[in-house]
Write a protein that holds these residues in place. Structure first.
Motif, PDB file in Angstrom:
ATOM      1  N   UNK A   6     -25.652 -36.825  10.191  1.00 56.09           N
ATOM      2  CA  UNK A   6     -26.488 -37.967  10.565  1.00 56.09           C
ATOM      3  C   UNK A   6     -27.871 -37.824   9.938  1.00 56.09           C
ATOM      4  N   UNK A   7     -28.263 -36.585   9.722  1.00 55.52           N
ATOM      5  CA  UNK A   7     -29.584 -36.334   9.145  1.00 55.52           C
ATOM      6  C   UNK A   7     -29.573 -34.939   8.540  1.00 55.52           C
ATOM      7  N   UNK A  30     -33.230 -34.955   3.185  1.00 49.93           N
ATOM      8  CA  UNK A  30     -32.933 -34.985   1.749  1.00 49.93           C
ATOM      9  C   UNK A  30     -31.526 -34.461   1.445  1.00 49.93           C
ATOM     10  N   UNK A  31     -30.922 -35.094   0.477  1.00 53.90           N
ATOM     11  CA  UNK A  31     -29.567 -34.754   0.007  1.00 53.90           C
ATOM     12  C   UNK A  31     -29.485 -33.267  -0.334  1.00 53.90           C
ATOM     13  N   UNK A  32     -30.476 -32.790  -1.078  1.00 54.12           N
ATOM     14  CA  UNK A  32     -30.426 -31.417  -1.596  1.00 54.12           C
ATOM     15  C   UNK A  32     -30.504 -30.383  -0.482  1.00 54.12           C
ATOM     16  N   UNK A  33     -31.011 -30.795   0.699  1.00 51.74           N
ATOM     17  CA  UNK A  33     -31.183 -29.815   1.776  1.00 51.74           C
ATOM     18  C   UNK A  33     -30.029 -29.823   2.774  1.00 51.74           C
ATOM     19  N   UNK A  46     -26.388 -42.109   6.262  1.00 51.53           N
ATOM     20  CA  UNK A  46     -25.111 -41.546   6.695  1.00 51.53           C
ATOM     21  C   UNK A  46     -24.451 -40.790   5.535  1.00 51.53           C
ATOM     22  N   UNK A  47     -24.083 -39.519   5.798  1.00 51.85           N
ATOM     23  CA  UNK A  47     -23.532 -38.702   4.709  1.00 51.85           C
ATOM     24  C   UNK A  47     -22.166 -38.152   5.101  1.00 51.85           C
ATOM     25  N   UNK A  48     -21.303 -38.077   4.127  1.00 52.76           N
ATOM     26  CA  UNK A  48     -19.974 -37.526   4.361  1.00 52.76           C
ATOM     27  C   UNK A  48     -19.662 -36.461   3.324  1.00 52.76           C
ATOM     28  N   UNK A  49     -19.069 -35.390   3.820  1.00 49.09           N
ATOM     29  CA  UNK A  49     -18.774 -34.227   2.984  1.00 49.09           C
ATOM     30  C   UNK A  49     -17.266 -34.022   2.919  1.00 49.09           C
ATOM     31  N   UNK A  50     -16.781 -33.659   1.745  1.00 46.56           N
ATOM     32  CA  UNK A  50     -15.389 -33.242   1.567  1.00 46.56           C
ATOM     33  C   UNK A  50     -15.409 -31.773   1.181  1.00 46.56           C
ATOM     34  N   UNK A  51     -14.633 -30.964   1.925  1.00 46.45           N
ATOM     35  CA  UNK A  51     -14.593 -29.518   1.687  1.00 46.45           C
ATOM     36  C   UNK A  51     -13.220 -29.192   1.091  1.00 46.45           C
ATOM     37  N   UNK A  52     -13.208 -28.775  -0.155  1.00 41.40           N
ATOM     38  CA  UNK A  52     -11.936 -28.532  -0.842  1.00 41.40           C
ATOM     39  C   UNK A  52     -11.397 -27.137  -0.554  1.00 41.40           C
ATOM     40  N   UNK A  53     -12.260 -26.196  -0.277  1.00 39.71           N
ATOM     41  CA  UNK A  53     -11.851 -24.792  -0.371  1.00 39.71           C
ATOM     42  C   UNK A  53     -11.600 -24.085   0.951  1.00 39.71           C
ATOM     43  N   UNK A  54     -12.198 -24.518   2.052  1.00 40.54           N
ATOM     44  CA  UNK A  54     -12.113 -23.756   3.300  1.00 40.54           C
ATOM     45  C   UNK A  54     -10.880 -24.106   4.108  1.00 40.54           C
ATOM     46  N   UNK A  55      -9.790 -23.412   3.846  1.00 43.73           N
ATOM     47  CA  UNK A  55      -8.645 -23.474   4.748  1.00 43.73           C
ATOM     48  C   UNK A  55      -8.957 -22.565   5.940  1.00 43.73           C
ATOM     49  N   UNK A  56      -8.007 -22.372   6.816  1.00 48.89           N
ATOM     50  CA  UNK A  56      -8.268 -21.563   8.006  1.00 48.89           C
ATOM     51  C   UNK A  56      -8.553 -20.104   7.708  1.00 48.89           C
ATOM     52  N   UNK A  57      -8.103 -19.623   6.552  1.00 48.06           N
ATOM     53  CA  UNK A  57      -8.319 -18.212   6.227  1.00 48.06           C
ATOM     54  C   UNK A  57      -9.379 -18.022   5.148  1.00 48.06           C
ATOM     55  N   UNK A  58     -10.016 -19.095   4.715  1.00 51.29           N
ATOM     56  CA  UNK A  58     -10.972 -19.045   3.607  1.00 51.29           C
ATOM     57  C   UNK A  58     -10.371 -18.254   2.448  1.00 51.29           C
ATOM     58  N   UNK A  59      -9.186 -18.699   2.027  1.00 52.56           N
ATOM     59  CA  UNK A  59      -8.378 -17.909   1.098  1.00 52.56           C
ATOM     60  C   UNK A  59      -8.223 -18.577  -0.254  1.00 52.56           C
TER      61      UNK A  59
END
Ligand SMILES: *[C@@H]1O[C@H](CO)[C@@H](O)[C@H](O)[C@H]1NC(C)=O
Ligand SMILES: *[C@@H]1O[C@H](CO)[C@@H](O)[C@H](O)[C@H]1NC(C)=O
Ligand SMILES: *[C@@H]1O[C@H](CO)[C@@H](O)[C@H](O)[C@H]1NC(C)=O
Ligand SMILES: *[C@@H]1O[C@H](CO)[C@@H](O)[C@H](O)[C@H]1NC(C)=O
Ligand SMILES: *[C@@H]1O[C@H](CO)[C@@H](O)[C@H](O)[C@H]1NC(C)=O
Ligand SMILES: *[C@@H]1O[C@H](CO)[C@@H](O)[C@H](O)[C@H]1NC(C)=O
Ligand SMILES: *[C@@H]1O[C@H](CO)[C@@H](O)[C@H](O)[C@H]1NC(C)=O
Ligand SMILES: *[C@@H]1O[C@H](CO)[C@@H](O)[C@H](O)[C@H]1NC(C)=O
Ligand SMILES: *[C@@H]1O[C@H](CO)[C@@H](O)[C@H](O)[C@H]1NC(C)=O
Ligand SMILES: *[C@@H]1O[C@H](CO)[C@@H](O)[C@H](O)[C@H]1NC(C)=O
Ligand SMILES: *[C@@H]1O[C@H](CO)[C@@H](O)[C@H](O)[C@H]1NC(C)=O
Ligand SMILES: *[C@@H]1O[C@H](CO)[C@@H](O)[C@H](O)[C@H]1NC(C)=O
Length: 808
Positions: free
Chosen positions: A116-117, A123-126, A187-200
């Motif tokens: 939300x903030x 800022x985007x970069x932060x 409003x910002x949305x993030x997609x996380x490609x790498x973090x499965x449950x085991x960070x593997x």
């Protein structure tokens, strides 16, 4: 007409007509059943077993759906992502999960997240993009629970950032809705490609489209309970909910805690194993009101293109409410096939029943057209985690009300055997995982054929392929019996698995429990051979089904309870016995051994004591009664197991023990023990299951015990007690028949008679109070039980066993 593919093969397109078809199907079903629970989904408590190690998945899924979007938390018990304890932070909303498993955290791939903030003037970069930095608590309700809600096909949560998250799903696609607090500027949305449950993760790929905000990506990940790795892909699109979202106002990739503005792929940033990478967007807020953004995440084990195609086909219009309504209608149609009478029944019991039944349909998951290993037109199911947990009871429950899904699972298993040589055992994320005991796929196929031989062709199950698959398990030693098949050669030559023979192709461990299970597996093969008219084979495998006796040492006693004589024990190849303390692996084990796969395992047993394994011979319980000194001694031993805490309610080898008094002609004692199990170990709280759900084994157990039944798998018999309801009925869509069990004399859950005095089937006296024949369910009968207060009443005819005439 029933449909052989309840879900259309290529994924269905959501339309109003599809929804009304489903609702009509439901209406058609309900006319054939006396319905007292029109909306079973409303009775499902999705949060049972979601903390304290229950590992239950409370997120959104279709019955046996592949996409399982749910909340992930930073709980150490996040095997299914979620933890109901509000001290744990939410870390993301990922698209794939398992149900009630142990091992490493499975799946939990491709988390989405909303801000939300962000710090430093928003800022985007932060933006704190890494999992550790972004995680936040949920809102907490006045009663101390987190502000989460779930029902079949839908999950919602209010985060402490003021963001509301809602999830729903089709078979291979998740749909999320993020509603931002008023006055959210960015409003910002993030997609996380790498973090499965085991960070593997390794080898991640991802690109984002700066104008459409589509993200495509994938990576390799570690399987949960085995040596394999798998690759999986996603395709994420965004749409404003009720407003024009427009192009993202800011976009970029992120690495760890560093958003990189205007970067569109992660290829240059990947720095090694465990790198955290993904995409981040800022969108314009809704100028006309609340900002709500839909995120559609397709998943595929084949390619990013297929992930996008799945998403576009299954959820073309991002219609959250209709996707949710279709999911709920599918669940209601399925759950509503079992109807219970409610007069005199408290709400807790009704809820416990439908919640348990619900969990039995979460996995295995329908990955049809998502098998990366070979192409086939057959169904492909995954998340068998493990058959060791489910072969005992689960499929005999599906036989009663869900033959179509059951037949598709069986077809998928046969197809795996045809390509890999052996049936799947503990398959997860397309990989072979560790076997826990025997070749426990065999009794699952046996269960199907024994019940559905006459309908096999109609259900597209090849009986010859099914039999060939069983023979492969029974006869062919695989290159690694820790992953599939059996230690077949020595089993065939000695008739047991000796403690002191080392072969290169598997671990020399759990030799006694494997012997006991191999014998039952061969019983399943025999049952199938018998039906197929293969008389010689049937005789051979019925013979091998008796091999459990080869590890029975008639002289072993229990320290401190020497009146208990005879025990399953480890045996050397030369025929002499080794000794394992009968208390080993139990709560009373002086050495406190765990007996899991990781234990030093010269003792011969897996996850349960010699005392418990000495009760697991469903094919010939009459023989156990004889070996253990006759009915009175058998009862004394069962009582000892319960009273001295050898009965282990958390682990599957104990599941049939409450009903074993039937075989000593004392079904009333079974009824007492079965009710004790429900009263002491199951309830509708977040800690309401013993141990973890074990891939729905515990849900199955509660369902059967509340129904007043327990199955003898791969046979045509169900052991009988009395239900917790004045009546219970099972609608079978293949037979188009409803079978109703009526408990005459039922008062309520807390008082009144509970023992079965006599039984009629369609008005005719039935000669046993201890079991029902499958024919009753084929013909759609009315079974009337006369209840009594007298716990000493006997069976009449005892349930069948191999040594007392065998099975019909
Ligand atoms: C199912 O049985 C009901 C009557 O019990 C009948 O009305 C209906 O037509 C049957 N459906 C099919 C598909 O045969
Ligand atoms: C939740 O996150 C906060 C902030 O990162 C952290 O201080 C806290 O320890 C986390 N809670 C748990 C249970 O890890
Ligand atoms: C979250 O907040 C919304 C809006 O205040 C409310 O309607 C909803 O019931 C809350 N809880 C969940 C789990 O959605
Ligand atoms: C806001 O509402 C107006 C009037 O209904 C409409 O024309 C406009 O497209 C809306 N804006 C967005 C971003 O949806
Ligand atoms: C039981 O559930 C019914 C239906 O949801 C409800 O009307 C009733 O009030 C509940 N009874 C109790 C005692 O909670
Ligand atoms: C399946 O078929 C497709 C299309 O012909 C092909 O690209 C793919 O390589 C095949 N997959 C396997 C595992 O053979
Ligand atoms: C059990 O004890 C009897 C009597 O001492 C003996 O004959 C028999 O060999 C023993 N069996 C085993 C397997 O030790
Ligand atoms: C049988 O084998 C075991 C273990 O290999 C050995 O200790 C024992 O002496 C053998 N007994 C006989 C009678 O050969
Ligand atoms: C016999 O049993 C003991 C006790 O469990 C164990 O330490 C020993 O390794 C076993 N011997 C063999 C050959 O398996
Ligand atoms: C159960 O029935 C008995 C006998 O009619 C009655 O006394 C008791 O109050 C009932 N209990 C409940 C919970 O309804
Ligand atoms: C069934 O049990 C009831 C109650 O004990 C008894 O009245 C009735 O005669 C019995 N019927 C048969 C057929 O045994
Ligand atoms: C019990 O009844 C069934 C059905 O009438 C019959 O087939 C069976 O032989 C009977 N069993 C015994 C042991 O009387």
């Amino acid at each position: 007409m029933y449909s052989l593919t309840r879900r259309a093969p290529g994924g269905f397109v959501l339309t109003a007509s599809w929804l009304s078809t489903l609702l009509l199907t439901k209406a058609a079903t309900t006319t054939t059943t006396s319905v007292s629970i029109p909306d079973p989904a409303s009775w499902v408590n999705m949060f049972i077993g979601t903390t304290n190690g229950g590992h239950v998945f409370p997120g959104a899924t279709l019955p046996h759906g592949m996409a399982k979007p749910g909340m992930d938390t930073d709980s150490p018990g996040d095997q299914a992502g979620y933890d109901a304890d509000p001290i744990y932070n939410a870390t993301g909303f990922s698209q794939l999960h398992d149900q009630g498993t142990g091992g490493g955290v499975s799946l939990s791939n491709f988390k989405l997240w909303a801000f939300a903030e962000c710090p430093v003037d928003d800022s985007f970069a932060a933006c704190p993009t890494s999992l550790e930095s972004r995680k936040v608590l949920r809102n907490i309700l006045p009663d101390g629970s987190p502000d989460d809600y779930a029902e079949p096909g839908y999950f919602a949560s209010n985060l402490s950032t003021g963001i509301r998250v809602e999830l729903t799903a089709t078979r291979r696609t998740a749909l999320h809705r993020y509603t931002f607090p008023a006055n959210t500027a960015n409003p910002r949305l993030l997609v996380d490609i790498t973090n499965d449950g085991q960070m593997s993760n390794t080898i991640p790929v991802m690109t984002l489209n700066a104008s459409t905000a589509r993200v495509i990506g994938g990576a390799d990940f570690q399987a949960s309970f085995g040596p394999g790795r798998y690759r999986v892909y996603t395709c994420v699109d965004f749409l404003g909910d009720g407003y024009e979202l427009g192009q993202p106002t800011e976009y970029g990739t992120w690495l760890g805690d560093s958003p990189i503005k205007y970067s569109v792929n992660i290829a240059q940033q990947y720095s090694g194993f465990g790198s955290q990478l993904g995409a981040l967007f800022t969108f314009a807020p809704n100028p006309n009101g609340t900002t709500s953004i839909l995120a559609r995440a397709g998943v595929s084990f084949i390619s990013t293109e297929q992930a996008c195609a799945n998403a576009e086909a299954e959820i073309p219009d991002f219609e959250f409410d209709s996707v949710r309504a279709v999911a709920r209608a599918e669940w209601n149609e399925l759950l509503g096939r079992i109807q219970v009478g409610t007069e005199g029944v408290d709400n807790e019991t009704i809820s416990l029943f439908y919640s348990s039944l619900y969990r039995t349909h979460v996995v295995p998951a329908d990955y049809t057209d998502e098998n990366p290993l070979w192409n086939s037109t057959e169904p492909y199911y995954d998340s068998f985690y493990c058959n060791w947990d489910t072969f005992r009871a689960l499929y005999a429950l599906m036989s009663l009300h869900d033959p179509v899904d059951f037949s598709r699972i069986v077809r998928g298993m046969i197809n795996i055997q045809q390509h890999e040589g052996w049936l799947p055992e503990c398959r997860g994320a397309t990989q072979k995982q560790w076997i826990q005991g025997g070749s426990n796929g065999d009794p699952i196929l046996g269960e199907f054929l024994v019940k559905y031989y006459e309908q096999a062709e109609e259900l597209n199950v090849s009986t010859s392929a099914l039999y060939a698959a069983l023979l492969a398990d029974a006869e062919d030693q695989p290159p690694d019996w820790d992953l599939e098949g059996r230690q077949a050669n020595i089993w065939k030559s000695l008739g047991y698995i000796p403690s002191d023979v080392w072969e290169p192709s598997g671990t020399n461990t759990k030799q006694v429990s494997r012997t006991i299970e191999y014998a039952f597996d061969d019983f399943a093969v025999a049952q199938v051979a018998n039906i197929l008219g293969k008389t010689e084979d049937a005789a051979k495998y019925y013979g091998r089904a008796g091999n459990f006796i080869n590890v029975w040492n008639p002289n072993t006693t229990v320290p401190g309870a020497e009146y208990i004589v005879g025990m399953m024990q480890p045996r050397f190849a030369n025929g002499t016995f080794n000794y394992t303390d009968p208390r080993h692996c139990s709560a009373n084990d002086p050495t406190q051994s765990t007996c899991y796969l990781n234990a030093v395992n010269t003792d011969g047993f897996y996850e349960s004591s010699p005392l418990v394994y000495s009760q697991f011979v469903p094919q010939d319980t009459a023989k156990l009664v004889e070996l253990q000194g006759g009915p009175a001694a058998f009862i004394q031993r069962l009582d000892f197991l319960f009273d001295q805490h050898y009965f282990d309610e958390t682990d599957e080898p104990s599941m049939q023990i409450p009903f074993m008094y039937h075989y000593a002609n004392r079904p009333g004692l079974s009824t007492q023990r079965a009710r004790m199990v429900i009263n002491e170990y199951f309830n509708t709280s977040v800690s309401g299951i013993p141990g973890n759900d074990d891939s729905r084994a515990m849900g199955t157990w509660a369902t059967f015990l509340l129904a007043g039944m327990y199955p003898v798998p791969a046979t045509r018999q169900y052991l009988l007690s009395s239900p917790w309801f004045p009546q219970i009925s099972f609608y079978n869509p293949i037979f188009n028949k409803t079978t109703t069990i009526i408990a005459n004399g039922f008062t309520n859950n807390t008082s009144g008679p509970i023992y079965v005095a006599n039984v009629t089937v369609d008005g005719q006296p039935w000669n046993s109070t201890c079991y029902l024949e499958w024919d009753v369910f084929v013909s759609g009968s009315t079974v009337e039980l006369q209840l009594t207060d007298d716990p000493t009443i006997g069976c009449g005819v005892l349930p069948p066993s191999l040594s007392t005439g065998g099975f019909d």
